[in-house]
Design an enzyme around this catalytic site. Structure first.
Site, PDB file in Angstrom:
ATOM      1  N   GLY A  14       0.820  -1.208   0.000  1.00 50.30           N
ATOM      2  CA  GLY A  14       0.000   0.000   0.000  1.00 50.30           C
ATOM      3  C   GLY A  14       0.852   1.256   0.000  1.00 50.30           C
ATOM      4  CG  PHE A  15       0.149   6.069   0.569  1.00 50.70           C
ATOM      5  CD1 PHE A  15       1.296   6.746   0.167  1.00 50.70           C
ATOM      6  CD2 PHE A  15      -0.658   6.636   1.549  1.00 50.70           C
ATOM      7  CE1 PHE A  15       1.637   7.963   0.752  1.00 50.70           C
ATOM      8  CE2 PHE A  15      -0.326   7.848   2.122  1.00 50.70           C
ATOM      9  CZ  PHE A  15       0.822   8.510   1.732  1.00 50.70           C
ATOM     10  CB  ILE A  16       1.386   4.232   4.831  1.00 49.71           C
ATOM     11  CG1 ILE A  16       0.528   5.481   4.627  1.00 49.71           C
ATOM     12  CG2 ILE A  16       2.320   4.432   6.038  1.00 49.71           C
ATOM     13  CD1 ILE A  16      -0.476   5.754   5.747  1.00 49.71           C
ATOM     14  CG  ASP A  35      -0.951  -5.381  -0.091  1.00 48.47           C
ATOM     15  OD1 ASP A  35      -0.574  -4.320   0.455  1.00 48.47           O
ATOM     16  OD2 ASP A  35      -2.024  -5.483  -0.715  1.00 48.47           O
ATOM     17  N   GLY A  40      -3.644  -2.183  -2.645  1.00 50.21           N
ATOM     18  CA  GLY A  40      -2.185  -2.097  -2.778  1.00 50.21           C
ATOM     19  C   GLY A  40      -1.773  -2.383  -4.211  1.00 50.21           C
ATOM     20  CG  LEU A  80       0.664  -0.033   7.991  1.00 45.69           C
ATOM     21  CD1 LEU A  80       1.775  -0.802   8.706  1.00 45.69           C
ATOM     22  CD2 LEU A  80       1.273   0.960   7.025  1.00 45.69           C
ATOM     23  CB  THR A  99     -10.691  -6.401   5.591  1.00 46.57           C
ATOM     24  OG1 THR A  99     -11.148  -7.113   4.456  1.00 46.57           O
ATOM     25  CG2 THR A  99      -9.190  -6.181   5.495  1.00 46.57           C
ATOM     26  CE1 TYR A 153     -10.442   2.221   7.944  1.00 48.12           C
ATOM     27  CE2 TYR A 153     -10.533   4.505   8.675  1.00 48.12           C
ATOM     28  CZ  TYR A 153      -9.806   3.409   8.253  1.00 48.12           C
ATOM     29  OH  TYR A 153      -8.438   3.498   8.158  1.00 48.12           O
ATOM     30  CE  LYS A 157      -8.017   0.637  10.565  1.00 43.76           C
ATOM     31  NZ  LYS A 157      -6.679   0.001  10.542  1.00 43.76           N
TER      32      LYS A 157
END
Ligand code: UDP
Length: 332
Positions: A14-16, A35, A40, A80, A99, A153, A157
């Protein structure tokens, strides 16, 4: 210099995650990225893939067998992997919940069983509609109905954090939790919702920049190059264990102002167009008017003092979208 340490990064494409993978390799760790490539992208790991200490495994955090395989023998896991982006959460609420709840449950269970330390990457979304001047880690959560998919979300979290923290309380499980505030930078994709790469792409293409609502809602964007070193430091800071730590940006900016600064920075004459939330997302959508972090704890624990200006963030994202090569410093 190899550290002899083995790190797992879920969501590593992914990005981060991909920036984190590169930083861990540069530090001398052996790194396994897991991943499922849902959001991603293997291309994010182009540089890492040629590194002898790097391995990529395609698989989901919902698959305990794959997780066990990648986590066995590792020292720490950076978790992540998640369904992210407002569009993903709204379009696929059920799969996102699976997920984001069961995936994290699996990672926590196995990290505990296999003896890994863990860094759980969470989100400022957990604060919901709390518009405090500076959100400290113990600020109240102000969430809308769990039947509105936007809030699922934050709900998931929040459960993730509680689950990991309960392991810490019950067993002394070594876990630190990080809440990210609108992290931006090269490789972030706009198509899942994130505003900065969306508006930069629109500005570069000469299209109208779509600002939702009245544009007066504010955020504090943080730069991936400031955040990633702090993630690594926090993962090895004993004082961070059992705690949640904010990592946000230093400057509060309205989305309307952001759009104007993007146009100026990239030299675009794209106009701003205001779009109703109902049209942008779905009927009943609720936005956050304001989200401002208190970064004091991260400063005290690991010296986190974000310095990258919004204009620099915009330029780095613009360079990335335009396919312009980034210097190593520019990439992070
Ligand atoms: N936003 C916008 N135009 C877009 C995408 C998003 O004005 O094309 C707004 C969005 O409604 C929110 C802010 O930008 O007020 C940040 O949105 P993002 O999805 O990036 O992050 P989050 O809402 O999770 O903070």
């Amino acid at each position: 210099m190899p550290t002899g340490r083995r790190s797992v990064v879920t969501g590593g494409a992914g990005f981060i995650g991909s920036h984190l993978v590169e930083a861990l390799l540069a530090n001398g760790d052996t790194v396994v990225a897991l991943d499922d490539l849902s959001t991603g992208d293997r291309g994010n790991l182009a540089a890492a893939s040629s590194h002898p200490a790097f391995e990529f495994v395609e698989g989901s955090v919902l698959d305990r067998d794959v997780l066990r395989q990648v986590m066995s023998g590792a020292d720490r896991v950076f978790h992540l992997a998640a369904a992210v982006g407002v569009h993903v959460i709204i379009d696929e609420p059920l799969q996102s919940l699976r997920t984001n709840i069961h995936g994290t449950e699996n990672v926590v269970d196995l990290a505990h069983e296999l003896g890994l330390t863990m860094l759980l990457v969470s989100t400022s979304e957990v604060y919901g509609k709390n518009t405090a001047d500076r959100l400290g880690e113990d600020a109240d959560r102000v969430l809308g109905s769990p039947l509105l998919s936007r809030w699922t979300y934050a709900a998931a979290k929040g459960i993730d954090e509680a689950y990991a923290h309960a392991y810490w309380s019950a067993y002394g499980f070594p876990v630190a939790i990080v809440r990210l505030f609108n992290t931006v930078g090269p490789r972030q994709k706009g198509r899942y919702g994130m505003v900065l790469p969306r508006l930069v792409r629109q500005a570069l293409a000469g299209e109208p920049m779509t600002v939702y609502g009245d544009g007066r809602q504010t955020r504090c964007f943080s730069y991936v190059g400031d955040v990633v070193p702090a993630l690594i430091e926090l993962s090895q800071s004993p004082a961070a264990l059992g705690r949640a730590v904010n990592l946000g940006g230093a400057e509060e900016v309205s989305i309307l102002d952001l759009a104007l600064r993007i146009a100026t920075t990239v030299g675009s004459d794209s106009p701003v167009t205001l779009v109703d939330y109902t049209e942008a997302y779905a009927p009943g959508y609720e936005d956050m008017r304001r989200r401002v972090p208190d970064n004091t704890l991260a400063g005290d624990l690991v010296g986190y003092h974000p310095t990258t200006s919004i204009e620099t963030m915009i330029m780095r994202v613009a360079d990335d979208l335009a396919g312009r090569p980034l210097t190593p410093a520019g990439r992070l």
